[in-house]
Design an enzyme around this catalytic site. Structure first.
Site, short mmCIF file in Angstrom:
data_model
loop_
_atom_site.label_atom_id
_atom_site.label_comp_id
_atom_site.label_asym_id
_atom_site.label_seq_id
_atom_site.Cartn_x
_atom_site.Cartn_y
_atom_site.Cartn_z
N ILE A 124 0.54 -1.57 -0.01
CA ILE A 124 0.28 0.19 0.25
C ILE A 124 0.85 1.29 -0.25
O ILE A 124 0.21 2.81 -0.19
CB ILE A 124 -1.19 0.33 0.55
CG1 ILE A 124 -0.10 -0.06 2.34
CG2 ILE A 124 -2.08 -0.98 1.26
CD1 ILE A 124 -0.63 -0.28 3.54
N GLY A 125 1.81 1.28 0.16
CA GLY A 125 2.60 2.17 0.01
C GLY A 125 4.63 1.67 0.12
O GLY A 125 5.12 1.05 0.00
N GLN A 126 5.14 2.92 -0.40
CA GLN A 126 6.61 2.62 -0.96
C GLN A 126 6.99 4.22 -0.48
O GLN A 126 6.77 5.05 -1.00
CB GLN A 126 6.73 2.44 -2.16
CG GLN A 126 7.87 2.34 -2.32
CD GLN A 126 8.57 1.42 -3.32
OE1 GLN A 126 7.25 0.98 -4.60
NE2 GLN A 126 9.42 0.40 -3.76
N TYR A 129 13.17 4.16 2.25
CA TYR A 129 13.63 2.65 2.89
C TYR A 129 12.85 1.57 2.99
O TYR A 129 13.23 0.82 3.88
CB TYR A 129 14.53 3.11 3.67
CG TYR A 129 13.73 3.63 5.21
CD1 TYR A 129 13.93 2.41 6.48
CD2 TYR A 129 13.47 5.03 5.17
CE1 TYR A 129 13.25 2.82 7.54
CE2 TYR A 129 12.80 5.14 6.44
CZ TYR A 129 12.65 4.15 7.55
OH TYR A 129 12.13 4.95 8.68
N VAL A 132 5.29 -0.34 2.30
CA VAL A 132 4.09 -0.42 3.36
C VAL A 132 2.94 -1.71 3.35
O VAL A 132 2.34 -1.39 1.90
CB VAL A 132 4.02 0.59 3.84
CG1 VAL A 132 2.99 0.51 4.04
CG2 VAL A 132 5.14 1.88 4.21
N ASP A 242 9.24 16.71 8.69
CA ASP A 242 8.47 16.13 7.82
C ASP A 242 7.50 16.38 7.15
O ASP A 242 6.53 15.08 6.75
CB ASP A 242 9.02 15.03 6.53
CG ASP A 242 9.04 14.30 5.37
OD1 ASP A 242 8.91 15.05 4.58
OD2 ASP A 242 9.41 13.29 4.33
#
Ligand SMILES: Nc1ncnc2c1ncn2[C@@H]1O[C@H](COP(=O)(O)OP(=O)(O)OP(=O)(O)O)[C@@H](O)[C@H]1O
Length: 570
Positions: A124-126, A129, A132, A242
């Protein structure tokens, strides 16, 4: 949820945590009551960290510190050799030795969950590093997010950075901050999974979804939650560093949680510990960091929050710079250039370079005249050039934006959106490109093109984060070690003066890479043949991927910093 379950790990560890726990047993009761349904009580209390107090109203009442406790909690990043007995106990508890050898403190009081007790459902995510995954916890049947952190060569530095993220996450306990529920590892594997509650959306994805335009009460609702989460972090001396839409996760009940503490750091309210200025995604980065500040505080996150407020109300990012020079220029054009007084008192390393010949006038109120009137004082405060004038998250929460009608809506009353993440927006983008390439139907193409345009606006230009230091460090690392992904986040140690930003010294800027409409003092720009290119991006380096020493380097993500000697905290 109680992913961290079963037995106590070590008498040493537990007694340390118990001491903390006794300070705030009362304040933890509520959280414990929820968690204890699923897990062993003692360990859940340990997991809660013991020194936090949940306040559902977004307030942030600090628990009194016991005598003798440190004034500000500091991650033990440089302690590479935890006591042997502790390591032994942790290994016995199931942690892999490579992990305990480096970041025992982050694991303290926890024992790992086994990877085979989760079933992966989908990616579901990148991140820079990590990958996900959506997964099912087979013990509780709960859907969770597993953030898999890669350690290609088990470099101690990279493991320590992950440890800092874990330590920080364990100190936070607030409805608007993502909660680390547990850790999954195996003795055999070189990776570690961080377990979080699964969140359906992120704010960047929602904002980029076609057809979603937030109303004033909805914007207030999201901003209130963001500022409440920030207030909690700041009161624990933690800077996120962030804040951006894709790091603000939203669940199906409209609850926003600040996520991705990979760049977060403890800060010293007494300003005795300098930190790196190379943090925060470019569009959300405050002027003091662009000017090289190493002594900063909560103002950096408040600036980013101001950018988010503007973005939610305007429907698009308000300062989408392509590189650092252009970013600073956009800031000056909107917020005015720093006053003489500020230049004098701030003593910023890059001040001489970026002092404009003529001062810029602030025009926030003019530019945003269509915003709801109560939003103007808040955005004006959050986007103050002088960080001290941005005040605090608590002040922002008391501002008239939240105390005048229409009030923030209740999160539960927010519309139920289809799952939408920044990644979904990118997928739509890819799909639109594929369709166009295949010469599919015009009408469809037009619709998708619009979607794509919006998605792109919501995501910072990839090159925006490629910086001098990171490029040089990457080059060095790639040529010196056979590492890839981790090297992008964890460059080798270096002295500040050696590369990139020599603190306090002047820089050379190649005028060719300064956008033509940036009227900084021409005397500031000195041509240099050094391999500088700090002001990277489309102007100097239009390519997304760069071939260095035979390796393809992805420059598209914020570069995560590292400890620089003893002076700079990253
Ligand atoms: N708890 C969660 N539930 C659902 N999705 C999540 C969750 N945590 C992270 N994600 C998704 O995975 C993406 C990457 O996660 P995260 O930002 O934590 O990783 P990262 O490697 O630190 O990324 P970055 O390179 O942006 O710093 C997020 O943008 C989000 O879309």
């Amino acid at each position: 949820m109680g992913c961290v379950i079963s037995r106590e790990v070590s008498s040493g560890i537990v007694s340390e945590v118990r001491e903390e726990r006794s300070v705030s047993a009362e304040s933890n009761r509520k959280t414990d009551e929820v968690s204890v349904k699923n897990a062993d009580r003692n360990l859940v209390e340990v997991q809660n960290g013991g020194n936090q107090k949940e306040d559902k109203n977004g307030g942030d009442n600090r628990v009194p510190r016991p005598r003798g406790e440190r004034r500000w909690p500091k991650p033990n990043l440089r302690l590479s050799n935890p006591p042997k007995h502790l390591q032994g106990e942790q290994v016995a508890a199931g942690w892999p030795p490579w992990l305990t050898a480096v970041c025992g403190e982050a694991l303290s009081g926890w024992i790992p969950r086994k990877a085979d007790t989760f079933e992966k459902i989908d990616k579901i995510g990148q991140g820079t590093y990590s990958n996900v995954y959506k997964a099912k916890d087979m013990l509780t049947s709960k859907i969770v997010a597993l953030k898999k952190v890669r350690f290609d060569n088990l470099e101690p530095e990279s493991v320590k950075f992950m440890a800092r993220e874990i330590i920080i996450l364990r100190r936070l306990n607030h409805p608007n901050v993502v909660k680390l529920e547990g850790l999954v590892t195996s003795r055999m594997s070189c990776s570690l999974y961080l377990v979080f509650d699964y969140m359906l959306h992120d704010l960047a994805g929602l904002a980029a979804s076609p057809g979603i335009k937030f109303t004033e009460p909805q914007v207030k609702c999201y901003m209130h939650q963001l500022l409440s989460g920030l207030e909690h972090c700041h009161n624990r001396n933690i800077l996120h560093r962030d804040i951006k839409g894709s790091n603000l996760l939203i669940d199906d009940g409209g609850i926003l949680k600040i996520a991705d503490f990979g760049l977060a750091s403890f800060f010293d309210p007494n300003h005795r510990h300098p930190m790196t200025s190379r943090v925060v995604t470019l569009w959300y980065r405050p002027p003091e960091l662009l000017l090289g500040a190493t002594d900063y505080g909560v103002g950096v996150d408040l600036w980013s929050a101001g950018c988010i407020l503007g973005e939610l109300l305007a429907g698009k990012p308000i300062m989408p710079g392509r590189n650092e020079v252009e970013q600073l220029h956009k800031i000056y054009k909107l917020c005015g250039s720093p006053s003489d007084e500020y230049w004098k008192k701030s003593k910023l390393p890059n001040a001489t370079l970026f002092k404009p010949r003529e001062p810029y006038k602030r025009c926030i109120r003019d530019t945003f005249k269509d915003f709801p009137p109560s939003a103007l004082p808040l955005i004006d405060t959050l986007l103050a050039i002088d960080p001290a004038e941005r005040k605090t998250a608590s002040d922002a929460l008391r501002s008239e934006f939240f105390t005048t009608e229409p009030y923030a809506c209740d999160p539960s009353s927010l519309p139920k959106y289809p799952p939408s993440k920044e990644m979904d927006a990118k997928r739509r983008d890819d799909e639109a490109r594929r369709l166009r390439a295949a010469g599919k139907a015009q009408v469809d193409g037009v619709r998708k093109t619009r979607t794509r345009d919006r998605a792109i606006k919501a995501v910072p230009a990839p090159e925006a984060n490629a910086e001098l230091q990171s490029n040089i460090d990457r080059r060095r690392l790639i040529s010196h070690a056979n590492a890839k992904s981790k090297s992008e986040k964890f460059p080798p140690p270096h002295q500040d003066g050696q590369l990139g930003y020599p603190l306090g010294s002047s820089h050379h800027i190649d005028p060719d890479i300064v956008p033509p409409d940036v009227p900084f003092s021409s005397t500031s720009f000195t041509y240099s043949k050094e391999p500088f290119q700090a002001w990277s991006g489309p102007i100097a380096a239009p390519k997304r991927k760069k071939q260095i020493s035979g390796e393809t380097m992805d420059l598209s993500k914020p570069f995560k910093d590292k400890v620089k000697g003893k002076k700079i905290i990253v």
